[in-house]
Scaffold this motif. Structure first.
Motif, short mmCIF file in Angstrom:
data_model
loop_
_atom_site.label_atom_id
_atom_site.label_comp_id
_atom_site.label_asym_id
_atom_site.label_seq_id
_atom_site.Cartn_x
_atom_site.Cartn_y
_atom_site.Cartn_z
N LEU A 332 0.83 -1.21 0.00
CA LEU A 332 0.00 0.00 0.00
C LEU A 332 0.86 1.26 0.00
O LEU A 332 0.59 2.22 -0.74
CB LEU A 332 -0.93 -0.01 1.21
CG LEU A 332 -1.90 1.17 1.34
CD1 LEU A 332 -2.81 1.26 0.14
CD2 LEU A 332 -2.72 1.04 2.63
N ILE A 333 1.91 1.26 0.81
CA ILE A 333 2.83 2.40 0.82
C ILE A 333 3.49 2.57 -0.54
O ILE A 333 3.64 3.69 -1.05
CB ILE A 333 3.89 2.21 1.92
CG1 ILE A 333 3.23 2.30 3.30
CG2 ILE A 333 5.00 3.25 1.80
CD1 ILE A 333 4.14 1.90 4.45
N GLY A 334 3.88 1.44 -1.15
CA GLY A 334 4.46 1.50 -2.49
C GLY A 334 3.50 2.09 -3.50
O GLY A 334 3.90 2.86 -4.39
N MET A 335 2.23 1.74 -3.40
CA MET A 335 1.22 2.28 -4.32
C MET A 335 1.11 3.79 -4.17
O MET A 335 1.04 4.53 -5.16
CB MET A 335 -0.13 1.62 -4.07
CG MET A 335 -0.20 0.16 -4.46
SD MET A 335 -1.77 -0.62 -3.98
CE MET A 335 -1.38 -2.35 -4.24
N TRP A 336 1.09 4.27 -2.94
CA TRP A 336 1.00 5.71 -2.70
C TRP A 336 2.24 6.43 -3.24
O TRP A 336 2.12 7.49 -3.85
CB TRP A 336 0.84 6.00 -1.20
CG TRP A 336 -0.56 5.79 -0.70
CD1 TRP A 336 -1.17 4.61 -0.45
CD2 TRP A 336 -1.53 6.81 -0.44
NE1 TRP A 336 -2.45 4.83 -0.02
CE2 TRP A 336 -2.71 6.15 0.00
CE3 TRP A 336 -1.52 8.20 -0.52
CZ2 TRP A 336 -3.87 6.85 0.35
CZ3 TRP A 336 -2.67 8.90 -0.15
CH2 TRP A 336 -3.83 8.23 0.27
N LEU A 337 3.42 5.84 -3.04
CA LEU A 337 4.64 6.48 -3.52
C LEU A 337 4.73 6.42 -5.04
O LEU A 337 5.03 7.44 -5.68
CB LEU A 337 5.86 5.78 -2.90
CG LEU A 337 6.10 6.01 -1.41
CD1 LEU A 337 7.25 5.14 -0.93
CD2 LEU A 337 6.38 7.48 -1.13
N GLY A 338 4.50 5.24 -5.62
CA GLY A 338 4.58 5.10 -7.07
C GLY A 338 3.59 6.01 -7.79
O GLY A 338 3.93 6.66 -8.79
N ALA A 339 2.37 6.07 -7.27
CA ALA A 339 1.35 6.91 -7.89
C ALA A 339 1.67 8.40 -7.71
O ALA A 339 1.51 9.19 -8.65
CB ALA A 339 -0.02 6.59 -7.30
N GLY A 340 2.12 8.77 -6.52
CA GLY A 340 2.41 10.17 -6.26
C GLY A 340 3.55 10.69 -7.13
O GLY A 340 3.46 11.79 -7.70
N ILE A 341 4.62 9.91 -7.24
CA ILE A 341 5.77 10.33 -8.06
C ILE A 341 5.39 10.39 -9.53
O ILE A 341 5.76 11.33 -10.25
CB ILE A 341 6.94 9.36 -7.83
CG1 ILE A 341 7.46 9.48 -6.39
CG2 ILE A 341 8.07 9.64 -8.82
CD1 ILE A 341 8.46 8.42 -6.00
N THR A 342 4.65 9.37 -10.00
CA THR A 342 4.26 9.34 -11.41
C THR A 342 3.35 10.50 -11.77
O THR A 342 3.50 11.15 -12.82
CB THR A 342 3.56 8.01 -11.75
OG1 THR A 342 4.42 6.93 -11.39
CG2 THR A 342 3.23 7.92 -13.23
N ASP A 343 2.40 10.79 -10.90
CA ASP A 343 1.50 11.92 -11.16
C ASP A 343 2.28 13.23 -11.18
O ASP A 343 2.03 14.09 -12.03
CB ASP A 343 0.42 11.98 -10.07
CG ASP A 343 -0.49 13.18 -10.23
OD1 ASP A 343 -1.25 13.22 -11.22
OD2 ASP A 343 -0.43 14.09 -9.37
N ARG A 344 3.24 13.37 -10.27
CA ARG A 344 4.03 14.60 -10.23
C ARG A 344 4.87 14.77 -11.50
O ARG A 344 4.96 15.87 -12.05
CB ARG A 344 4.95 14.55 -9.00
CG ARG A 344 5.87 15.73 -8.82
CD ARG A 344 5.13 17.00 -8.52
NE ARG A 344 4.28 16.91 -7.36
CZ ARG A 344 3.62 17.93 -6.84
NH1 ARG A 344 3.71 19.14 -7.41
NH2 ARG A 344 2.83 17.77 -5.80
N LEU A 345 5.46 13.68 -11.97
CA LEU A 345 6.32 13.76 -13.15
C LEU A 345 5.54 13.83 -14.46
O LEU A 345 5.97 14.50 -15.41
CB LEU A 345 7.25 12.54 -13.19
CG LEU A 345 8.28 12.42 -12.06
CD1 LEU A 345 9.05 11.12 -12.19
CD2 LEU A 345 9.23 13.62 -12.07
N LEU A 346 4.41 13.15 -14.51
CA LEU A 346 3.69 13.01 -15.77
C LEU A 346 2.54 14.01 -15.90
O LEU A 346 2.58 14.94 -16.70
CB LEU A 346 3.16 11.58 -15.90
CG LEU A 346 2.71 11.14 -17.29
CD1 LEU A 346 3.88 11.17 -18.26
CD2 LEU A 346 2.13 9.73 -17.22
#
Length: 368
Positions: A332-346
């Protein structure tokens, strides 16, 4: 209370399980559709410091699941110590890597696995295609071409089943501590809900989605406890059921009835009924080839990531998270981090660039 022993004796375990999956799936599908329950939307609000309606709905569903399950355990209505998320050997490397990949894919497809199913029932063809690709990738990761890679990553860092996977036991707080944790986040969810406004469906839908997870654990535990056959306890997840239904359609229509057999189509039906009630039925497709490629790549990452992580955003995030399984929380923590970083970059970066370009041209109406 239901007489599970009598139901099993009369109908058999398979029919009782599939019927329960169907009823719980209807509740989850309807609740998730009406409340717009979505981990992706909650993550975006969180990372943009908005703490609004989407985050409050997710927190309400999560905290409801935690509180309901801990009350069931404390009341001796369920014993989840033998659930696979706690009892079996787990993969920490799989949870971390799978969670990150799932989070990235979730942003690319603009919805997690459950959200894709919900939107498909509302007429969203983008979500329908992404859901089909997700199912193929999940099956390939389970026993197909991607299975060796999944097994390799999962073997890097493992943890034995039992106390080593139980966060409540590791923290020494027990189920009363878990209940308190859930109540604290429920209060936070209610505060965010009051601040963000919205309709009554936001409250009812979030609570309904969380209760669905707890009901799934209670129902499958009750069947397992009253059966002479081996029955697996489980909550709600969408990676395994998607792969199962794919195989039913393509090559094995005579597979035995399971809880997941009733769950998946009923979530679809429940969402359709919710969309019909709310007049949200609308046929939608892709804008261009780029967006189609983005959705397909995201769906593959989600399918592979879910199988690595031991479940999707609901399977790990709510079902495993609500029983405080270590690997589920890491996923779950990985999902929050992966999604947050991807949204910020993309997406966030693209939105800022479009706004800057519109401001430079003097046309503020071009900014999204």
């Amino acid at each position: 209370m239901l007489d599970f022993a009598a139901l099993i004796e009369h109908y058999g375990e398979a029919k009782v399980l599939s019927a329960g999956g169907a009823l719980i799936g209807l509740l989850f599908g309807f609740s998730a559709q009406r409340s717009r329950f979505c981990l992706r939307a909650a993550v975006i609000e969180f990372w943009n410091h908005r703490f609004g309606e989407k985050l409050s709905v997710w927190l309400l569903a999560f905290s409801t699941a935690v509180v309901a399950i801990q009350l069931l355990i404390l009341g001796h209505y369920v014993d989840l110590s033998s659930a696979r998320q706690l009892a079996n050997t787990g993969s920490l490397s799989g949870a971390i890597a799978g969670g990150l990949l799932f989070g990235i894919g979730m942003i690319l497809t603009r919805g997690c696995a459950s959200r894709l199913l919900i939107l498909s029932a509302n007429g969203n063809l983008r979500a329908l295609l992404s859901g089909l690709v997700f199912a193929v990738a999940a099956q390939a990761s389970l026993s197909g071409a991607l299975a060796p890679l999944r097994a390799t990553i999962s073997s890097w860092w493992t943890v034995p089943g039992g106390g080593a996977r139980d966060l409540l036991g590791l923290a020494g707080v027990g189920h009363w501590g878990g209940l308190l944790f859930g109540l604290v986040w429920m209060v936070a969810a209610l505060v965010f809900s009051l601040r963000s406004g919205g309709t009554i469906w936001k409250w009812l839908g979030g609570i309904g989605a969380g209760l669905s997870v707890a009901l799934a654990w209670w129902y499958t535990y009750s069947v397992a406890s009253n059966s002479f056959e081996i029955v697996t306890m489980q909550g709600i997840t969408f990676s395994g059921p998607s792969a199962e239904w794919l195989m039913r359609i393509l090559s094995a229509p005579q597979m035995p009835l399971t809880f997941d057999f009733g769950l998946l189509p009923s979530v679809f039906i429940g969402s359709f009924l919710g969309a019909w009630l709310g007049k949200d039925l609308k046929l939608e497709g892709f804008r261009d080839g780029y967006s189609m490629g983005r959705y397909i790549i995201g769906a593959v990452l989600m399918g592979f990531g879910a199988m690595l992580a031991g479940g999707c955003a609901v399977g790990s995030g709510l079902t495993g998270g609500a029983i405080f399984a270590l690997t589920s929380w890491l996923a779950l923590i990985g999902m929050w981090l992966g999604a947050g970083i991807t949204d910020r970059l993309l997406d966030h970066g693209a939105a800022q660039a479009a706004a800057a370009a519109a401001a430079a041209s003097g046309d503020v109406f071009k900014a999204p």
